[in-house]
Design an enzyme around this catalytic site. Structure first.
Site, PDB file in Angstrom:
ATOM      1  N   ARG A  44       2.732  -0.044  -7.039  1.00  0.00           N
ATOM      2  CA  ARG A  44       2.334  -0.634  -5.740  1.00  0.00           C
ATOM      3  C   ARG A  44       3.307  -1.737  -5.323  1.00  0.00           C
ATOM      4  O   ARG A  44       2.894  -2.782  -4.817  1.00  0.00           O
ATOM      5  CB  ARG A  44       0.919  -1.202  -5.767  1.00  0.00           C
ATOM      6  CG  ARG A  44      -0.208  -0.267  -5.906  1.00  0.00           C
ATOM      7  CD  ARG A  44      -0.198   0.894  -4.904  1.00  0.00           C
ATOM      8  NE  ARG A  44      -0.952   1.958  -5.519  1.00  0.00           N
ATOM      9  CZ  ARG A  44      -0.397   2.888  -6.309  1.00  0.00           C
ATOM     10  NH1 ARG A  44       0.915   2.953  -6.437  1.00  0.00           N
ATOM     11  NH2 ARG A  44      -1.117   3.785  -6.893  1.00  0.00           N
ATOM     12  N   SER A  98      -8.366  -0.165  -1.671  1.00  0.00           N
ATOM     13  CA  SER A  98      -8.478  -1.082  -2.814  1.00  0.00           C
ATOM     14  C   SER A  98      -7.993  -2.475  -2.412  1.00  0.00           C
ATOM     15  O   SER A  98      -6.876  -2.611  -1.912  1.00  0.00           O
ATOM     16  CB  SER A  98      -7.628  -0.589  -3.981  1.00  0.00           C
ATOM     17  OG  SER A  98      -8.093   0.675  -4.385  1.00  0.00           O
ATOM     18  N   GLU A 143      -4.122  -6.446  -3.157  1.00  0.00           N
ATOM     19  CA  GLU A 143      -3.157  -5.393  -2.812  1.00  0.00           C
ATOM     20  C   GLU A 143      -2.680  -5.522  -1.364  1.00  0.00           C
ATOM     21  O   GLU A 143      -1.496  -5.374  -1.085  1.00  0.00           O
ATOM     22  CB  GLU A 143      -3.781  -4.008  -3.047  1.00  0.00           C
ATOM     23  CG  GLU A 143      -2.803  -2.904  -2.726  1.00  0.00           C
ATOM     24  CD  GLU A 143      -3.398  -1.504  -2.839  1.00  0.00           C
ATOM     25  OE1 GLU A 143      -3.899  -1.163  -3.919  1.00  0.00           O
ATOM     26  OE2 GLU A 143      -3.337  -0.767  -1.845  1.00  0.00           O
TER      27      GLU A 143
END
Ligand SMILES: Cc1cc2nc3c(=O)[nH]c(=O)nc-3n(C[C@H](O)[C@H](O)[C@H](O)COP(=O)(O)OP(=O)(O)OC[C@H]3O[C@@H](n4cnc5c(N)ncnc54)[C@H](O)[C@@H]3O)c2cc1C
Length: 351
Positions: free
Chosen positions: A170, A246, A345
């Site tokens: 990520r 998320s 995130e």
């Protein structure tokens, strides 16, 4: 409203409706760029006025401060898909404003393997290299060949090969080292015509009953799994609709810290995934649940999704301050209990 070169700059444009979380204030200036000339013109406009430039895609990984953003926000609307065959592979180039899931659907329809597990992820192509979008056993770094971008520092176009993108979990150099420096204009992915789907993820294998599958069946399986978790935007799910997916990354810690976290949870069966560099990835969702949070739990107008522990959901009346306060409470409680701090995130603008 002012017109500069190829763009019309609007003032005080509400950003909340342009994000999936649906909270936050306005952009001080705003432009929609439908071609590369418009992106150049927007960069020149901001450069001349010493105004920061921010890039907006589908707004599915963004949290906007209640006070808004004192910048020129460029909404990317460049469209177009081309491909060429090369040594048994296909190189698919998508403009940054193409909806990501349409690109996945088109590749699956043509029998090109490589993106099928990334079905159902909201947002646009241009954002996929930013956080190395991934799910169900694939990441875009598996297939990205190159990224075409405007370097806002120089005003020049850069063709950045995958090796220069600094992809990680990520993460990428676009997000980590040079946030905001590059405006992605197009991305090229190398796909495998007639290739087999990636069936490495346990949920997908379980869903398919352990059998082999076509690309189309794999896409359907991923979409079904995602819908059951409210992790697509195509379902009439009013309860969990407004999120960034998320909200927390799975923490990656060194081996000693992984031992310490396991000891503090008192559960030797704590989920943990050893990484090639010796570190260990932990499950943020598991830690959040063990820290005492439950799905669907709410504080005022913000809470956890009823179907996915990692998704922070904004309900009617929520403000960004409420979302961030809720997220901080989750981070604090997990840290107090287990000694590991979760990182958000989504990208947070202005707060
Ligand atoms: C229900 C749901 C499920 C999700 N599931 C997943 C998942 O499984 N896996 C996953 O990885 N993500 C997931 N996400 C997060 C999100 O969809 C992805 O990160 C997506 O790639 C964001 O795309 P976007 O166009 O909406 O980007 P935005 O939210 O508009 O922007 C995100 C960041 O990228 C930058 N950016 C966007 N476009 C460009 C560009 N052209 N050039 C330079 N910078 C740019 C922005 O400035 C910002 O910093 C999910 C989100 C939701 C709401």
């Amino acid at each position: 409203m002012t017109t500069a070169g190829a763009v019309t700059v609007a003032e005080r444009v509400a950003l909340a409706p342009l994000t999936t979380l649906g909270v936050g204030g306005a952009a001080r200036w705003f432009v929609e760029a439908t071609d590369e000339a418009a992106v150049h013109a927007a960069r020149a406009w901001a450069h001349e006025r010493r105004v920061p430039l921010r890039v907006l895609g589908g707004g599915s990984n963004l949290v906007i401060a209640d006070a808004g953003v004192d910048a020129l926000v460029v909404r990317i609307a460049l469209r177009g898909l081309t491909h060429r065959e090369l040594g048994g592979a296909v190189e698919l180039t998508a403009a940054a404003g193409e909806p990501w899931d349409s690109v996945v659907a088109a590749s699956v329809e043509r029998g090109w393997a490589g993106l099928e597990c990334l079905s159902g992820i909201p947002g646009l192509v241009g954002a996929t290299p930013i956080q190395n979008v991934g799910a169900y056993g694939q990441e875009v770094s598996d297939t990205v060949v190159s990224v075409r971008a405007l370097d806002t520092a120089t005003g020049e176009i850069a063709e950045i090969a995958a090796a220069g993108c600094g992809f990680a979990y990520r993460d990428s150099m676009f997000k980590r080292q040079s946030p905001g420096r590059f405006v992605v204009l197009a991305v090229t992915y190398r796909l495998r015509p007639g290739g087999a789907p990636t069936l490495t993820y346990a949920d997908v294998q379980r869903h398919l009953g352990g059998r082999s599958a076509t690309l189309a069946e794999t896409r359907t399986a991923v979409l079904t799994i995602r819908r059951a978790k409210s992790m697509t935007l195509d379902q009439p799910d009013d309860v969990n609709r407004r999120s960034c997916g998320s909200f927390f990354l799975n923490p990656i810690v060194d081996a000693a810290q992984a031992e310490s976290v396991t000891a503090r949870t008192g559960d030797p069966a704590m989920p943990r995934w050893p990484q090639p560099d010796g570190r260990v990835k932990l499950s943020a969702a598991w830690l959040i649940e063990r820290a005492g949070f439950t799905r669907g739990e709410r504080t005022g107008a913000v809470g956890l999704s009823t179907r996915h522990t990692l998704a922070v959901v904004a309900h009617d009346g929520a403000r960004t301050a409420d979302v961030l306060a809720f997220a901080r409470r989750v981070q604090d409680q997990v840290e107090q209990r287990f000694g590991v701090r979760l990182s958000p995130e989504p990208v947070i603008w202005g707060a």
